[in-house]
Design a protein around this motif. Structure first.
Motif, mmCIF file in Angstrom:
data_model
loop_
_atom_site.group_PDB
_atom_site.id
_atom_site.type_symbol
_atom_site.label_atom_id
_atom_site.label_comp_id
_atom_site.label_asym_id
_atom_site.label_seq_id
_atom_site.Cartn_x
_atom_site.Cartn_y
_atom_site.Cartn_z
ATOM 1 N N ARG A 24 0.838 -1.207 0.000
ATOM 2 C CA ARG A 24 0.000 0.000 0.000
ATOM 3 C C ARG A 24 0.872 1.256 0.000
ATOM 4 N NH1 ARG A 24 1.293 2.091 4.304
ATOM 5 N NH2 ARG A 24 0.317 3.990 3.524
ATOM 6 N N GLY A 25 0.185 2.399 -0.227
ATOM 7 C CA GLY A 25 0.892 3.665 -0.380
ATOM 8 C C GLY A 25 1.124 3.861 -1.871
ATOM 9 N N ALA A 26 0.772 5.048 -2.365
ATOM 10 C CA ALA A 26 0.735 5.255 -3.822
ATOM 11 C C ALA A 26 2.069 4.956 -4.508
ATOM 12 C CB ALA A 26 0.281 6.683 -4.112
ATOM 13 N N ALA A 27 3.182 5.371 -3.918
ATOM 14 C CA ALA A 27 4.487 5.142 -4.552
ATOM 15 C C ALA A 27 4.853 3.657 -4.507
ATOM 16 C CB ALA A 27 5.565 5.979 -3.871
ATOM 17 N N ARG A 45 -7.246 -1.239 -6.996
ATOM 18 C CA ARG A 45 -7.695 -0.088 -6.183
ATOM 19 C C ARG A 45 -7.854 1.113 -7.128
ATOM 20 N NH1 ARG A 45 -4.345 1.180 -1.042
ATOM 21 N NH2 ARG A 45 -6.309 2.150 -0.405
ATOM 22 N N SER A 78 2.933 8.177 4.575
ATOM 23 C CA SER A 78 3.335 8.539 3.212
ATOM 24 C C SER A 78 4.851 8.495 3.112
ATOM 25 C CB SER A 78 2.824 9.953 2.892
ATOM 26 O OG SER A 78 3.624 10.547 1.882
ATOM 27 N N THR A 79 5.343 7.707 2.161
ATOM 28 C CA THR A 79 6.800 7.633 1.991
ATOM 29 C C THR A 79 7.337 8.946 1.416
ATOM 30 O OG1 THR A 79 6.495 6.555 -0.172
ATOM 31 C CG2 THR A 79 6.841 5.115 1.728
ATOM 32 N N ASP A 80 6.506 9.674 0.662
ATOM 33 C CA ASP A 80 6.953 10.975 0.152
ATOM 34 C C ASP A 80 7.120 11.976 1.306
ATOM 35 O OD1 ASP A 80 7.115 10.101 -2.446
ATOM 36 O OD2 ASP A 80 5.292 11.088 -3.148
ATOM 37 N N GLN A 114 -2.759 3.613 10.069
ATOM 38 C CA GLN A 114 -1.462 3.633 9.387
ATOM 39 C C GLN A 114 -0.499 4.646 10.002
ATOM 40 O OE1 GLN A 114 -4.202 4.044 6.587
ATOM 41 N NE2 GLN A 114 -3.374 2.675 5.043
ATOM 42 N N ALA A 143 -0.247 12.211 -0.998
ATOM 43 C CA ALA A 143 -1.370 12.259 -1.941
ATOM 44 C C ALA A 143 -1.447 10.947 -2.696
ATOM 45 C CB ALA A 143 -1.200 13.405 -2.927
ATOM 46 N N ASP A 144 -2.668 10.553 -2.992
ATOM 47 C CA ASP A 144 -2.894 9.398 -3.869
ATOM 48 C C ASP A 144 -3.147 9.860 -5.287
ATOM 49 O OD1 ASP A 144 -3.768 8.663 -0.969
ATOM 50 O OD2 ASP A 144 -3.226 6.787 -1.975
ATOM 51 N N ASN A 198 -6.402 12.408 -0.855
ATOM 52 C CA ASN A 198 -5.529 11.687 0.081
ATOM 53 C C ASN A 198 -6.387 10.980 1.124
ATOM 54 O OD1 ASN A 198 -2.809 11.041 0.957
ATOM 55 N ND2 ASN A 198 -3.170 12.361 2.709
ATOM 56 N N LYS A 199 -5.732 10.257 1.999
ATOM 57 C CA LYS A 199 -6.405 9.440 3.015
ATOM 58 C C LYS A 199 -7.520 10.204 3.716
ATOM 59 C CE LYS A 199 -5.677 6.205 3.498
ATOM 60 N NZ LYS A 199 -5.811 4.828 3.220
ATOM 61 N N LYS A 211 1.788 11.164 -9.035
ATOM 62 C CA LYS A 211 0.489 11.328 -8.365
ATOM 63 C C LYS A 211 -0.407 12.307 -9.121
ATOM 64 C CE LYS A 211 2.652 9.180 -4.909
ATOM 65 N NZ LYS A 211 3.017 9.799 -3.653
ATOM 66 N N PHE A 271 -10.666 7.725 1.042
ATOM 67 C CA PHE A 271 -9.995 8.981 0.679
ATOM 68 C C PHE A 271 -10.981 10.142 0.691
ATOM 69 C CE2 PHE A 271 -7.918 5.408 -1.455
ATOM 70 C CZ PHE A 271 -6.636 5.544 -0.955
HETATM 71 O O1 LIG Z 1 3.171 7.353 -2.066
HETATM 72 P P1 LIG Z 1 3.207 7.572 -0.585
HETATM 73 O O2 LIG Z 1 3.664 8.958 -0.249
HETATM 74 O O3 LIG Z 1 3.975 6.497 0.144
HETATM 75 O O4 LIG Z 1 1.697 7.422 -0.056
HETATM 76 C C1 LIG Z 1 0.682 8.272 -0.541
HETATM 77 C C2 LIG Z 1 -0.634 7.966 0.082
HETATM 78 O O5 LIG Z 1 -0.964 6.582 -0.086
HETATM 79 C C3 LIG Z 1 -1.691 6.143 1.075
HETATM 80 O O6 LIG Z 1 -2.853 5.466 0.692
HETATM 81 P P2 LIG Z 1 -3.112 3.913 1.105
HETATM 82 O O7 LIG Z 1 -2.507 3.661 2.449
HETATM 83 O O8 LIG Z 1 -2.525 3.068 -0.001
HETATM 84 O O9 LIG Z 1 -4.624 3.788 1.139
HETATM 85 C C4 LIG Z 1 -1.961 7.370 1.918
HETATM 86 O O10 LIG Z 1 -3.175 8.017 1.567
HETATM 87 C C5 LIG Z 1 -0.746 8.202 1.584
HETATM 88 O O11 LIG Z 1 -0.883 9.570 1.904
#
Ligand SMILES: O=P(O)(O)OC[C@H]1O[C@H](OP(=O)(O)O)[C@H](O)[C@@H]1O
Length: 318
Positions: free
Chosen positions: A22-25, A65, A132-134, A161, A198-199, A209-210, A235, A275
């Motif tokens: 999980r996390g967009a990146a 997703r 968020s990894t960013d 999270q 951000a997603d 975003n979340k 994103k 989101f």
């Molecule tokens: O790409 P990075 O910055 O890591 O994450 C971006 C976003 O992805 C996450 O979504 P989820 O947990 O997959 O629902 C969160 O909403 C977070 O802010």
């Protein structure tokens, strides 16, 4: 006849859907990896059959997703670079593209981190939402610059999270105060920045975003605390330039109410949107690897990177 998708690709898709990945990146990285696996493992005998398999793999990944545009942006990147008239030519170009994408992803996050870190001063306290990894790349770069930071971390219901963020910050020796989401406004007077990821980012500068980000942004505005979104350019949602909206994922009610408690509560509706949308007027800056932008001007960058169209080359031609 159904087209074969490599078992490892189906596994990655299942992990994305279950939010084990999980996390967009991170989702983008996994999708690139999956396409490379499909390309390497394909035993297609013709170029057409190879392309059909790649489209099928992309479809399985795409359907996991709906909100994080980093996923279709990854598929677009690989398919735009896939070129050749033979299976070997197509395979090599797809694998190369996926690897190039992953390298760029890492570099973009490092570059974004350096830029975001410049906004943070020695002694600042940041408030975070979700994981968020960013965002963490910005914090890490600031720490590397020798700045001392502390953090107020929102737990981020329903999946908590924020705990992942808290754990990472503690590993970096950042003092952390964990709070429930509804306590955020009370703590805003003690923080210097709100940092969110951000997603997807829409052409008008809205930040998707979340869930809970928009309420946090409104409170931060009211308290005069700047809110920064850290988001690599993957994103940016090109479809929003042509009027499409970003689909908000609705997740299972079991994430909100324990199934064991459900009967006791009685006949109610439970909704679980993952989101929300924060309008550009509530965001101070979007920090990307290409620099920081006022939300209203992000469309310029979007147009430069994606052009006017938002083709979907990963879809099989009909
Ligand atoms: O790409 P990075 O910055 O890591 O994450 C971006 C976003 O992805 C996450 O979504 P989820 O947990 O997959 O629902 C969160 O909403 C977070 O802010």
């Amino acid at each position: 006849m159904d087209t074969e998708v490599a078992p490892a690709v189906a596994d990655i898709a299942a992990e994305i859907a279950a939010m084990d990945i999980r996390g967009a990146a991170t989702i983008a990285d996994a999708a690139a990896e999956a396409l490379a696996i499909q390309a390497k493992e394909s035993d297609a005998e013709t170029a057409a059959a190879f392309r059909t398999e790649m489209h099928a793999a992309a479809g399985v990944l795409y359907d996991t997703r709906p909100t994080a545009v980093s996923l279709p942006n990854t598929l677009r990147f690989v398919f735009q670079s896939m070129d050749g008239t033979t299976v070997e030519g197509l395979r090599q170009s797809a694998v190369d593209a996926a690897e190039r994408f992953q390298t760029q992803l890492d570099r973009a996050q490092d570059d974004l981190g350096e830029i975001g870190a410049n906004r943070l001063r020695d002694g600042d306290t940041v408030m975070t939402h979700c994981h968020s990894t960013d965002v963490l790349a910005c914090v890490e770069a600031a720490l590397d610059q020798g700045k001392d930071l502390s953090a107020v971390v929102k737990e981020t219901r329903p999946r908590n999270q924020g705990h992942i963020t808290a754990e990472q910050l503690r590993e970096w020796d950042v003092p952390v105060t964990l709070i429930v989401d509804s306590a955020a406004r009370r703590y805003l007077d003690d923080v210097d920045h709100v940092l969110v990821g951000a997603d997807s980012i829409a052409a008008d500068g809205s930040v998707i975003n979340k869930i809970g980000t928009s309420g946090l942004a409104v409170s931060a505005r009211e308290r005069g605390v700047p809110i920064m979104t850290a988001a690599q350019t993957i994103k940016l949602h090109p479809g929003t330039m042509t009027g499409h909206t970003v689909e908000i994922e609705m997740r299972d009610e079991a994430e909100v109410v324990d199934p064991g408690d459900r009967d006791e509560i009685g006949d109610i509706t439970v909704e679980n949107p993952a989101f929300d949308v924060t309008p550009p007027r509530h965001v101070d800056a979007i920090v990307t690897e290409r620099g920081q932008f006022p939300p209203e001007s992000i469309v310029t960058l979007m147009r430069e990177l994606f052009g006017e169209t938002s083709e979907r080359p990963w879809e099989a031609p009909v």
